[in-house]
Design a protein around this motif. Structure first.
Motif, short mmCIF file in Angstrom:
data_model
loop_
_atom_site.label_atom_id
_atom_site.label_comp_id
_atom_site.label_asym_id
_atom_site.label_seq_id
_atom_site.Cartn_x
_atom_site.Cartn_y
_atom_site.Cartn_z
N ASP A 114 0.82 -1.21 0.00
CA ASP A 114 0.00 0.00 0.00
C ASP A 114 0.85 1.26 0.00
N LEU A 115 2.10 1.15 0.48
CA LEU A 115 3.00 2.30 0.44
C LEU A 115 3.30 2.70 -1.01
N ILE A 116 3.46 1.73 -1.87
CA ILE A 116 3.71 2.00 -3.29
C ILE A 116 2.44 2.49 -3.97
N GLY A 117 1.31 1.98 -3.52
CA GLY A 117 0.04 2.37 -4.10
C GLY A 117 -0.34 1.61 -5.35
N ILE A 118 0.38 0.51 -5.64
CA ILE A 118 0.07 -0.30 -6.82
C ILE A 118 -0.45 -1.65 -6.33
N PRO A 119 -1.72 -1.96 -6.56
CA PRO A 119 -2.28 -3.22 -6.06
C PRO A 119 -1.79 -4.41 -6.89
N VAL A 120 -1.80 -5.60 -6.27
CA VAL A 120 -1.49 -6.82 -7.03
C VAL A 120 -2.70 -7.26 -7.84
N TYR A 121 -3.88 -6.78 -7.46
CA TYR A 121 -5.10 -7.08 -8.22
C TYR A 121 -6.03 -5.89 -8.11
N GLU A 122 -6.64 -5.55 -9.25
CA GLU A 122 -7.64 -4.48 -9.26
C GLU A 122 -8.75 -4.87 -10.23
N GLY A 123 -9.95 -4.98 -9.73
CA GLY A 123 -11.08 -5.36 -10.57
C GLY A 123 -12.28 -5.70 -9.71
N ARG A 124 -13.45 -5.71 -10.33
CA ARG A 124 -14.71 -6.01 -9.63
C ARG A 124 -14.86 -5.18 -8.36
N GLY A 125 -14.39 -3.94 -8.41
CA GLY A 125 -14.51 -3.04 -7.27
C GLY A 125 -13.52 -3.31 -6.16
N GLU A 126 -12.54 -4.18 -6.39
CA GLU A 126 -11.55 -4.54 -5.37
C GLU A 126 -10.17 -4.03 -5.76
N ARG A 127 -9.44 -3.55 -4.76
CA ARG A 127 -8.00 -3.24 -4.92
C ARG A 127 -7.28 -4.01 -3.82
N LEU A 128 -6.54 -5.03 -4.22
CA LEU A 128 -5.86 -5.89 -3.26
C LEU A 128 -4.37 -5.57 -3.26
N PHE A 129 -3.83 -5.38 -2.08
CA PHE A 129 -2.40 -5.13 -1.95
C PHE A 129 -1.72 -6.41 -1.42
N ASN A 130 -1.50 -6.53 -0.15
CA ASN A 130 -0.87 -7.74 0.38
C ASN A 130 -1.86 -8.84 0.72
N ARG A 131 -3.04 -8.45 1.19
CA ARG A 131 -3.99 -9.44 1.69
C ARG A 131 -4.93 -9.92 0.57
N ILE A 132 -5.08 -11.25 0.47
CA ILE A 132 -5.96 -11.87 -0.52
C ILE A 132 -7.10 -12.56 0.23
N PRO A 133 -8.35 -12.17 -0.02
CA PRO A 133 -9.46 -12.82 0.69
C PRO A 133 -9.71 -14.23 0.18
N LEU A 134 -10.18 -15.09 1.07
CA LEU A 134 -10.62 -16.43 0.72
C LEU A 134 -12.10 -16.56 1.09
N ASP A 135 -12.75 -17.57 0.57
CA ASP A 135 -14.16 -17.79 0.83
C ASP A 135 -14.33 -18.29 2.26
N ARG A 136 -14.86 -17.45 3.14
CA ARG A 136 -14.95 -17.81 4.55
C ARG A 136 -15.99 -18.91 4.80
N ASP A 137 -17.04 -18.97 3.98
CA ASP A 137 -18.03 -20.03 4.15
C ASP A 137 -17.42 -21.39 3.83
N VAL A 138 -16.64 -21.45 2.78
CA VAL A 138 -15.96 -22.70 2.43
C VAL A 138 -14.96 -23.08 3.53
N ALA A 139 -14.20 -22.09 4.01
CA ALA A 139 -13.23 -22.36 5.07
C ALA A 139 -13.93 -22.84 6.34
N ARG A 140 -15.02 -22.19 6.71
CA ARG A 140 -15.75 -22.57 7.92
C ARG A 140 -16.33 -23.97 7.78
N GLY A 141 -16.83 -24.31 6.61
CA GLY A 141 -17.35 -25.65 6.40
C GLY A 141 -16.29 -26.71 6.56
#
Length: 246
Positions: A114-141
């Protein structure tokens, strides 16, 4: 029919699953060794990616583009951070992934992307820097099934690194950057590719060691990969007849 792709960096981390499901080598799969099995309404593909983020990202991209999976499962071994509540032989389920050493070393210390300001992924309304979300429902199951099956398992953030932490001080440094329960070398790459393709991703690892001063006498690599594959055999059986995963 559902299609689930299971990836791991080494054959040792997949061999028991391939044997348990009677999977056979898939001809014409290209540069990756792919093994196929049918289970209920589900086609299972097991793929050895090779070690590290680059191999994992290449493999995950090829697999998502070629096979359009309904779920990607990334597995193998991992190192648990001291204080996480995990011990050698336990299972760790990721609720998020993190590119834990992608960033900037500044005079004031390490900073994330985030210091650089360049995300590793940008799309579908998301700007991801270091953290990548996973499906929490799948993980919880998966966590609930593991707990019900008598496995000792814990869910939390995972950290992906290019260099395994062989000292307690390095583990402490990583935790100062990001919260985490488990360290690995491929997970964030697989998670990022799956996220960019809109595919749910589950990451579950067997704990082979603690993140401490390196002492192989305290490791149990074979036990860790055996335990997580034993669980995944049950997990894949449990979800094989679900009409539609995604």
């Amino acid at each position: 029919m559902n299609r689930i792709i299971v990836t791991a960096s080494t054959w040792m981390e997949l061999s028991a699953l391939v044997a348990a499901t009677s999977a056979v080598a898939l001809p014409g799969a290209g540069p990756l060794p792919v093994y196929r099995a049918g289970k209920g309404r589900t086609e299972l593909l097991f793929v050895q990616t090779g070690i590290g983020k680059v191999n994992a990202a290449i493999a995950a991209t090829l697999l998502c583009e070629r096979y359009a999976p309904d779920l990607v499962v990334n597995t193998g071994c991992g190192g648990a951070f001291v204080g996480s509540g995990l011990a050698v032989g336990d299972l760790a389920v990721a609720d998020s992934e993190c590119l834990a050493d992608e960033g900037v070393q500044t005079p004031a210390g390490w900073r994330g992307l985030d210091l650089i300001g360049i995300p590793v992924y940008e799309g579908r309304g998301e700007r991801l820097f270091n953290r990548i979300p996973l499906d929490r429902d799948v993980a919880r199951g998966a966590l609930d099934l593991a707990t019900a099956g008598g496995f000792k398992a814990l869910m939390g953030p995972f950290l992906t690194v290019s260099t395994c932490s062989g000292t307690a001080s390095q583990g402490e440094e990583l935790l100062r950057r990001f919260p985490g329960v488990c360290e690995n070398m491929e997970g964030a790459a697989v998670a990022q590719v799956a996220f960019s393709h809109g595919v749910p991703c589950l990451e579950i690892r067997g704990i082979s060691n603690m993140v401490e001063d390196r002492d192989l006498s305290r490791w149990d690599l074979k036990g860790a990969v055996s335990e997580v594959q034993r669980f995944l055999t049950l997990y894949l059986e449990a979800i094989a007849d679900i009409p539609r995963l995604a």
